[in-house]
Write a protein that holds these residues in place. Structure first.
Motif, PDB file in Angstrom:
ATOM      1  N   GLY A   1       0.814  -1.209   0.000  1.00  0.00           N
ATOM      2  CA  GLY A   1       0.000   0.000   0.000  1.00  0.00           C
ATOM      3  C   GLY A   1       0.848   1.260   0.000  1.00  0.00           C
ATOM      4  N   ASN A   2       1.917   1.285   0.810  1.00  0.00           N
ATOM      5  CA  ASN A   2       2.793   2.454   0.843  1.00  0.00           C
ATOM      6  C   ASN A   2       3.562   2.621  -0.467  1.00  0.00           C
ATOM      7  OD1 ASN A   2       2.108   3.238   3.454  1.00  0.00           O
ATOM      8  ND2 ASN A   2       3.636   1.874   4.378  1.00  0.00           N
ATOM      9  N   LEU A   3       3.945   1.489  -1.068  1.00  0.00           N
ATOM     10  CA  LEU A   3       4.628   1.557  -2.350  1.00  0.00           C
ATOM     11  C   LEU A   3       3.712   2.113  -3.428  1.00  0.00           C
ATOM     12  CD1 LEU A   3       7.005   0.970  -4.229  1.00  0.00           C
ATOM     13  CD2 LEU A   3       6.211  -1.393  -4.400  1.00  0.00           C
ATOM     14  N   LEU A   4       2.448   1.715  -3.398  1.00  0.00           N
ATOM     15  CA  LEU A   4       1.475   2.229  -4.376  1.00  0.00           C
ATOM     16  C   LEU A   4       1.357   3.736  -4.265  1.00  0.00           C
ATOM     17  CD1 LEU A   4      -0.695   1.685  -6.519  1.00  0.00           C
ATOM     18  CD2 LEU A   4      -2.332   1.389  -4.648  1.00  0.00           C
ATOM     19  N   ARG A   5       1.307   4.249  -3.047  1.00  0.00           N
ATOM     20  CA  ARG A   5       1.204   5.705  -2.866  1.00  0.00           C
ATOM     21  C   ARG A   5       2.461   6.401  -3.388  1.00  0.00           C
ATOM     22  NH1 ARG A   5       0.798   9.139   2.810  1.00  0.00           N
ATOM     23  NH2 ARG A   5       0.785  11.194   1.813  1.00  0.00           N
ATOM     24  N   ALA A   6       3.619   5.819  -3.116  1.00  0.00           N
ATOM     25  CA  ALA A   6       4.869   6.416  -3.580  1.00  0.00           C
ATOM     26  C   ALA A   6       4.908   6.464  -5.107  1.00  0.00           C
ATOM     27  CB  ALA A   6       6.060   5.623  -3.042  1.00  0.00           C
ATOM     28  N   LEU A   7       4.397   5.422  -5.757  1.00  0.00           N
ATOM     29  CA  LEU A   7       4.387   5.383  -7.216  1.00  0.00           C
ATOM     30  C   LEU A   7       3.373   6.370  -7.791  1.00  0.00           C
ATOM     31  CD1 LEU A   7       4.636   1.534  -7.846  1.00  0.00           C
ATOM     32  CD2 LEU A   7       6.388   3.241  -8.324  1.00  0.00           C
ATOM     33  N   GLN A   8       2.210   6.479  -7.142  1.00  0.00           N
ATOM     34  CA  GLN A   8       1.157   7.338  -7.670  1.00  0.00           C
ATOM     35  C   GLN A   8       1.420   8.815  -7.400  1.00  0.00           C
ATOM     36  OE1 GLN A   8      -2.330   5.650  -5.770  1.00  0.00           O
ATOM     37  NE2 GLN A   8      -2.907   4.524  -7.617  1.00  0.00           N
ATOM     38  N   GLU A   9       1.826   9.133  -6.181  1.00  0.00           N
ATOM     39  CA  GLU A   9       1.938  10.529  -5.771  1.00  0.00           C
ATOM     40  C   GLU A   9       3.381  11.034  -5.717  1.00  0.00           C
ATOM     41  OE1 GLU A   9      -0.823  12.012  -5.561  1.00  0.00           O
ATOM     42  OE2 GLU A   9      -2.131  10.244  -5.505  1.00  0.00           O
ATOM     43  N   GLY A  10       4.349  10.115  -5.735  1.00  0.00           N
ATOM     44  CA  GLY A  10       5.742  10.539  -5.569  1.00  0.00           C
ATOM     45  C   GLY A  10       6.012  11.044  -4.167  1.00  0.00           C
ATOM     46  N   GLU A  11       5.267  10.512  -3.180  1.00  0.00           N
ATOM     47  CA  GLU A  11       5.409  10.956  -1.794  1.00  0.00           C
ATOM     48  C   GLU A  11       5.571   9.756  -0.870  1.00  0.00           C
ATOM     49  OE1 GLU A  11       1.864  13.106  -1.034  1.00  0.00           O
ATOM     50  OE2 GLU A  11       2.543  14.946  -2.030  1.00  0.00           O
ATOM     51  N   ILE A  12       6.355   9.953   0.198  1.00  0.00           N
ATOM     52  CA  ILE A  12       6.534   8.901   1.203  1.00  0.00           C
ATOM     53  C   ILE A  12       6.433   9.516   2.597  1.00  0.00           C
ATOM     54  CG2 ILE A  12       8.057   7.512  -0.273  1.00  0.00           C
ATOM     55  CD1 ILE A  12      10.379   8.579   1.544  1.00  0.00           C
ATOM     56  N   GLU A  13       6.204   8.667   3.573  1.00  0.00           N
ATOM     57  CA  GLU A  13       6.251   9.071   4.976  1.00  0.00           C
ATOM     58  C   GLU A  13       7.156   8.108   5.724  1.00  0.00           C
ATOM     59  OE1 GLU A  13       2.557   9.438   6.978  1.00  0.00           O
ATOM     60  OE2 GLU A  13       1.740  10.935   5.590  1.00  0.00           O
TER      61      GLU A  13
END
Length: 400
Positions: free
Chosen positions: A161-173
């Motif tokens: 799930g976190n990887l998907l967000r990083a790929l879609q938005e270019g953002e990480i936490e």
């Protein structure tokens, strides 16, 4: 359409479809095996870790890599373990505009599930027991460059799930942090499992699969691109000659035959290990022989055919290429006969007439598949003479 009308791009592609011998570029002379059979020398320096090959399957992958390298598209390498997915990923990075930025490789299967998120996205101090200071993750280390995620099918659902967000938005936490960080990372993933089956089984997120599957590149196994094996042999020989301070000259013909007959379940990684083993076991300025390569119980499942002395096809068992005693005996007898027929120097350990005759009887029976009459014809004697000689030497025979 003639080559002249292909245009600049077509001519550039052509160089990857031609053997090195046909390209207009300098190359080293071929390395010969001990009996004169030539193997090409890899045009790539052994320490660079470049992909090596000449087969249609290899060139197809190389063409796909060259097409996608200038873009920022996510790439998914598919293929069995050991086919060289990371080697192609590094090549793609070198061909891209990010080549002066970091290339960070992560083996997802080697990191414990509870540490995966902190490894990928980083962690703040106090985020978990033992986190005494803030630590950046692989995404931040690869910022501006390329992140290679090997064996991505092993990621936990949370990491997916976190990887998907990083790929879609270019953002990480980072773990334990509320601040969102922007990262500019190109992701290259690789897997040796069928991700569609993993999605169907509920072990892999469908939305992440579609995000990763932008530009899939399938790398065929080594057994399906055997044309690459001679180049890989010489590439690894040069590498391990240098690494282990050896001066081995090449491979014997039966070593080449054995390597070409083996099915290579471990692909290029297994071939690399086998060549290193051969370099270690061989001594002096000699050629590596088959028994020095296959020493850990490798199985040859397929039966091969070869051209017999009469010009017909005869069955050949590749496993016989590894038999040292029989070949040593054949070599000794061959040296003895050659010294007599050609007037060469007498060999130090020559074979007796009885040994020569016994060897010829056995080989004739082997060639005739146990048929005594056919074996007698091979030796130019009658069947009763053949039977007498077999009995006098206690040689048993069973027709196949």
């Amino acid at each position: 359409m003639p080559v002249e009308r292909w245009g600049d791009e077509g001519l550039r592609d052509l160089q990857y479809l031609l053997p090195a011998a046909l390209r207009a570029e300098p190359q080293s002379p071929p390395m010969a095996v001990s009996d004169g059979t030539e193997l090409p020398v890899s045009p790539v320096s052994p320490e660079l870790g470049h992909a090596v090959g000449i087969s249609p399957g290899f060139n197809s992958v190389l063409h796909m890599v060259r097409r996608v390298a200038p873009t920022n598209a996510t790439v998914l390498f598919l293929g069995e373990s050991g086919v060289g997915k990371e080697v192609f990923a590094r090549m793609l990075h070198r061909m891209s505009a990010r080549n002066n930025k970091p290339f960070v490789a992560v083996n997802c299967a080697a990191i414990p599930e509870q540490l995966m998120e902190s490894e990928l996205f980083g962690a703040e101090r106090g985020a978990y027991t033992g986190a005494t200071q803030s630590r950046i993750g692989r995404f931040e280390r690869a910022n501006g460059g390329t992140l290679f995620l090997d064996e991505i099918g092993t990621l936990s659902s949370g990491a997916q799930g976190n990887l998907l967000r990083a790929l879609q938005e270019g953002e990480i936490e980072r773990l334990g942090d509320t601040q969102t960080r922007h990262v500019d990372v190109r992701v290259i993933a690789a897997t040796n499992v069928d991700l569609r089956e993993e999605v169907a089984a509920g072990r892999f997120r469908e939305d992440l699969f579609f995000r990763l599957n932008v530009f899939p590149i399938r790398i065929v196994p080594l057994r399906e691109r055997r044309e690459d094996i001679p180049l890989l042999l010489m590439h690894f020989l040069a590498k391990f000659n240098q690494l282990h301070n050896q001066r081995l000259s090449g491979f014997t013909q039966r070593a080449v035959d054995a390597v070409m007959s083996y099915h290579w379940p471990g692909n290029i990684r297994e071939l690399e290990n086998v060549v290193e083993r051969g370099v270690i076991l061989s001594t002096g300025n000699t050629a590596i022989d088959a028994p020095q390569l296959f020493t850990s119980g490798e199985q040859f499942y397929s039966k091969q055919y070869t051209v017999g002395s009469q010009g017909g096809l005869v069955k050949a068992d590749p496993a016989q290429l590894l038999c040292t005693e029989k070949n040593d005996e054949a070599e000794r007898i061959s040296r003895t006969v050659s010294s007599l027929v050609l007037g060469e120097d007498e060999p130090q350990s020559g074979a007796s007439l009885d040994e020569v005759e016994t060897f010829m009887l056995k080989k004739a029976l082997e060639r005739a598949n146990g048929n005594v009459a056919a074996a007698a014809r091979i030796l130019g004697i009658t069947r009763p003479q053949m039977v007498y000689r077999l009995k006098s030497r206690n040689i048993t025979h069973h027709a196949q």
